[in-house]
Design a protein around this motif. Structure first.
Motif, mmCIF file in Angstrom:
data_model
loop_
_atom_site.group_PDB
_atom_site.id
_atom_site.type_symbol
_atom_site.label_atom_id
_atom_site.label_comp_id
_atom_site.label_asym_id
_atom_site.label_seq_id
_atom_site.Cartn_x
_atom_site.Cartn_y
_atom_site.Cartn_z
ATOM 1 N N TRP A 94 0.750 -1.199 0.096
ATOM 2 C CA TRP A 94 -0.015 -0.064 -0.026
ATOM 3 C C TRP A 94 0.954 1.306 -0.050
ATOM 4 O O TRP A 94 0.465 1.999 -0.485
ATOM 5 C CB TRP A 94 -0.923 0.086 1.205
ATOM 6 C CG TRP A 94 -1.748 -1.169 1.133
ATOM 7 C CD1 TRP A 94 -1.757 -2.338 2.015
ATOM 8 C CD2 TRP A 94 -3.264 -1.186 0.393
ATOM 9 N NE1 TRP A 94 -2.940 -3.029 1.397
ATOM 10 C CE2 TRP A 94 -3.600 -2.347 0.770
ATOM 11 C CE3 TRP A 94 -3.715 -0.225 -0.414
ATOM 12 C CZ2 TRP A 94 -5.073 -2.719 0.034
ATOM 13 C CZ3 TRP A 94 -4.952 -0.649 -1.113
ATOM 14 C CH2 TRP A 94 -5.543 -1.647 -0.694
ATOM 15 N N VAL A 95 2.031 1.372 0.822
ATOM 16 C CA VAL A 95 2.889 2.606 0.647
ATOM 17 C C VAL A 95 3.485 2.592 -0.481
ATOM 18 O O VAL A 95 3.553 3.842 -1.122
ATOM 19 C CB VAL A 95 3.786 2.177 1.991
ATOM 20 C CG1 VAL A 95 4.947 3.318 1.917
ATOM 21 C CG2 VAL A 95 3.356 2.092 3.187
ATOM 22 N N MET A 97 2.132 1.664 -3.440
ATOM 23 C CA MET A 97 1.298 2.122 -4.414
ATOM 24 C C MET A 97 0.909 3.658 -4.245
ATOM 25 O O MET A 97 0.684 4.391 -5.258
ATOM 26 C CB MET A 97 0.098 1.366 -4.030
ATOM 27 C CG MET A 97 -1.236 1.502 -5.138
ATOM 28 S SD MET A 97 -2.493 0.434 -4.708
ATOM 29 C CE MET A 97 -3.016 0.728 -3.086
ATOM 30 N N PHE A 98 0.736 4.092 -3.125
ATOM 31 C CA PHE A 98 0.513 5.497 -2.975
ATOM 32 C C PHE A 98 1.369 6.263 -3.113
ATOM 33 O O PHE A 98 1.237 7.363 -3.406
ATOM 34 C CB PHE A 98 -0.050 5.631 -1.325
ATOM 35 C CG PHE A 98 -1.636 5.354 -1.256
ATOM 36 C CD1 PHE A 98 -2.530 6.201 -1.611
ATOM 37 C CD2 PHE A 98 -1.543 4.106 -0.474
ATOM 38 C CE1 PHE A 98 -3.835 5.915 -1.395
ATOM 39 C CE2 PHE A 98 -3.334 3.857 -0.272
ATOM 40 C CZ PHE A 98 -4.424 4.871 -0.704
ATOM 41 N N ALA A 101 1.151 6.557 -6.934
ATOM 42 C CA ALA A 101 0.030 7.000 -7.471
ATOM 43 C C ALA A 101 -0.303 8.359 -7.499
ATOM 44 O O ALA A 101 0.590 9.498 -6.972
ATOM 45 C CB ALA A 101 -1.200 6.501 -6.614
ATOM 46 N N LEU A 103 -1.853 11.311 -6.787
ATOM 47 C CA LEU A 103 -2.628 11.747 -5.490
ATOM 48 C C LEU A 103 -3.799 12.726 -5.667
ATOM 49 O O LEU A 103 -4.703 12.778 -5.024
ATOM 50 C CB LEU A 103 -1.782 12.090 -4.350
ATOM 51 C CG LEU A 103 -0.910 10.858 -3.826
ATOM 52 C CD1 LEU A 103 -0.112 11.261 -2.829
ATOM 53 C CD2 LEU A 103 -1.748 9.626 -3.442
ATOM 54 N N LEU A 106 -7.186 11.933 -6.285
ATOM 55 C CA LEU A 106 -8.110 11.310 -5.073
ATOM 56 C C LEU A 106 -8.588 12.911 -4.314
ATOM 57 O O LEU A 106 -9.714 12.660 -3.709
ATOM 58 C CB LEU A 106 -7.078 10.867 -3.942
ATOM 59 C CG LEU A 106 -6.592 9.596 -4.393
ATOM 60 C CD1 LEU A 106 -5.702 9.202 -3.293
ATOM 61 C CD2 LEU A 106 -7.696 8.669 -4.723
ATOM 62 N N THR A 124 -5.320 16.249 2.411
ATOM 63 C CA THR A 124 -4.335 16.208 1.141
ATOM 64 C C THR A 124 -3.189 16.374 1.237
ATOM 65 O O THR A 124 -2.132 15.615 0.903
ATOM 66 C CB THR A 124 -4.809 17.397 0.166
ATOM 67 O OG1 THR A 124 -6.297 17.212 -0.093
ATOM 68 C CG2 THR A 124 -3.950 17.120 -1.269
ATOM 69 N N LEU A 127 -1.933 13.070 2.740
ATOM 70 C CA LEU A 127 -1.492 11.980 1.835
ATOM 71 C C LEU A 127 -0.305 12.337 1.062
ATOM 72 O O LEU A 127 0.313 11.290 0.691
ATOM 73 C CB LEU A 127 -2.836 11.850 0.994
ATOM 74 C CG LEU A 127 -3.859 11.170 1.790
ATOM 75 C CD1 LEU A 127 -5.142 11.257 0.794
ATOM 76 C CD2 LEU A 127 -3.704 9.790 2.392
ATOM 77 N N TRP A 131 3.589 9.164 2.695
ATOM 78 C CA TRP A 131 4.157 7.679 2.456
ATOM 79 C C TRP A 131 5.646 7.857 1.964
ATOM 80 O O TRP A 131 6.433 6.977 2.340
ATOM 81 C CB TRP A 131 3.650 7.695 1.045
ATOM 82 C CG TRP A 131 2.111 7.558 1.081
ATOM 83 C CD1 TRP A 131 1.217 8.723 0.460
ATOM 84 C CD2 TRP A 131 1.265 6.759 1.912
ATOM 85 N NE1 TRP A 131 -0.201 8.264 0.694
ATOM 86 C CE2 TRP A 131 -0.129 7.392 1.641
ATOM 87 C CE3 TRP A 131 1.418 5.756 2.631
ATOM 88 C CZ2 TRP A 131 -1.264 6.757 2.319
ATOM 89 C CZ3 TRP A 131 0.364 5.290 3.433
ATOM 90 C CH2 TRP A 131 -1.037 5.656 3.239
#
Length: 250
Positions: A94-95, A97-98, A101, A103, A106, A124, A127, A131
Motif C-alpha cells: 500500500w505504501v 502504491m500510494f 499514485a 494523488l 483523490l 491532502t 496523503l 508515504w
C-alpha cells in the motif's frame, strides 16, 4: 561550477534566468509573463493586503496540521516496517502504491467525504507527505549495521536501549531526509488541495488572479510559495548535516 578556469557561484544561474525573465517581459513576447521587476513590486504590495494574510493563515494551519500528522504516523510506521517483517508485508504494497499514485486524482473524492473546507486540504497534505516519510524511515532502519546491534547486546544493552540509542540514531539521517522531502510534497499538497477546492487560502487567490489576468500577483504568489518550500527544505537539510556523524559507520 567552473567555466574557462573561472569559478562561477551557483547564484549566477538564478541571476541569469532572472535577467532572461525580465527581458522577455519587457519585450512583451508572452502576455502571461510580465517583467520580473513588476512581479517583485506586486509581491511587496501583495504581502501587505488582508486577503494574502488571511490566505496565508489558512494555508499555514492546514499545512502544519497535515505535516504534524504525517510525521506522527509516518515515522513510527516506517520504523515498525523496518523492524517487523509482518508489518512490512501488510503495509509495504500500500505504501509503494500510494507513493507512485497520482494523488491529485483523490482530491475530488476527499471533497465529497470532507466537504469544501480546510479538512480536505489538511488530509491532502497528509496523503502527499506521509508515504515518502514512511519509506525513508523504513530504509534507514533496515540499513542499520547488524554489527552495531550485536555489539550493544554483547555489552548487555536492553532492547529499549538498542532501539533508542543504536537503531533510531543510526536511522536518523534517512528519517530526516524523508521529512525534508515530505515537507516539499506537503507544500505541493496544500496548493493542489486549495486550488481544486478553490474557495479557501491560496487556491482562492490563484483562482482570482488567473481569472482577472493579474499575472503580476499570480507570479508573485507562486514565487512566495517556491521560496517557502526552499526555506523549509534548507532548514531541515541544515539539521541533517548536524547529525550526519550518526551515519558514519555506513
Amino acid at each position: 561550477m567552473t567555466l574557462f578556469g573561472i569559478r562561477i557561484p551557483m547564484l549566477a544561474s538564478l541571476v541569469l534566468w532572472a535577467l532572461v525573465w525580465e527581458i522577455v517581459g519587457r519585450l512583451d513576447l508572452i502576455f502571461l509573463i510580465p517583467p520580473l521587476t513588476s512581479v517583485i513590486a506586486a509581491g511587496f504590495e501583495l504581502v501587505q493586503t488582508g486577503s494574502w494574510q488571511s490566505a496565508t493563515t489558512i494555508t499555514l494551519r492546514s499545512f502544519a496540521l497535515g505535516m504534524t500528522l504525517a510525521i506522527a504516523v509516518g515515522v513510527p510506521l516506517g520504523v515498525l516496517m523496518g523492524r517487523v517483517k509482518v508489518i512490512d508485508n501488510i503495509f509495504g504494497l500500500w505504501v509503494n502504491m500510494f507513493v507512485s499514485a497520482p494523488l491529485s486524482a483523490l482530491v475530488p473524492i476527499l471533497m465529497i467525504l470532507f466537504g469544501l473546507g480546510e479538512t480536505t486540504v489538511f488530509v491532502t497534505v497528509f496523503l502527499f507527505a506521509v508515504w515518502i516519510i514512511v519509506l525513508d524511515a523504513r530504509a534507514g532502519v533496515m540499513q542499520v549495521p547488524t554489527s552495531l546491534i550485536e555489539m550493544g547486546r554483547s555489552y548487555g544493552a536492553s532492547r529499549w536501549t538498542i532501539f533508542t540509542k543504536i537503531i533510531l540514531l543510526s536511522a536518523l539521517p534517512e528519517i530526516l531526509a524523508g521529512i525534508r522531502i515530505g515537507l516539499i510534497r506537503g507544500v505541493k499538497g496544500v496548493v493542489i488541495g486549495q486550488i481544486l477546492v478553490s474557495v479557501i487560502g491560496y487556491g482562492e487567490l490563484f483562482e482570482l488572479y488567473s481569472r482577472s489576468f493579474d499575472m503580476e500577483r499570480f507570479w508573485a504568489l507562486t514565487i512566495l510559495l517556491f521560496a517557502a518550500a526552499m526555506m523549509l527544505s534548507a532548514a531541515v537539510e541544515h539539521f541533517e548535516k548536524r547529525i550526519e556523524y550518526y551515519a558514519g559507520a555506513r
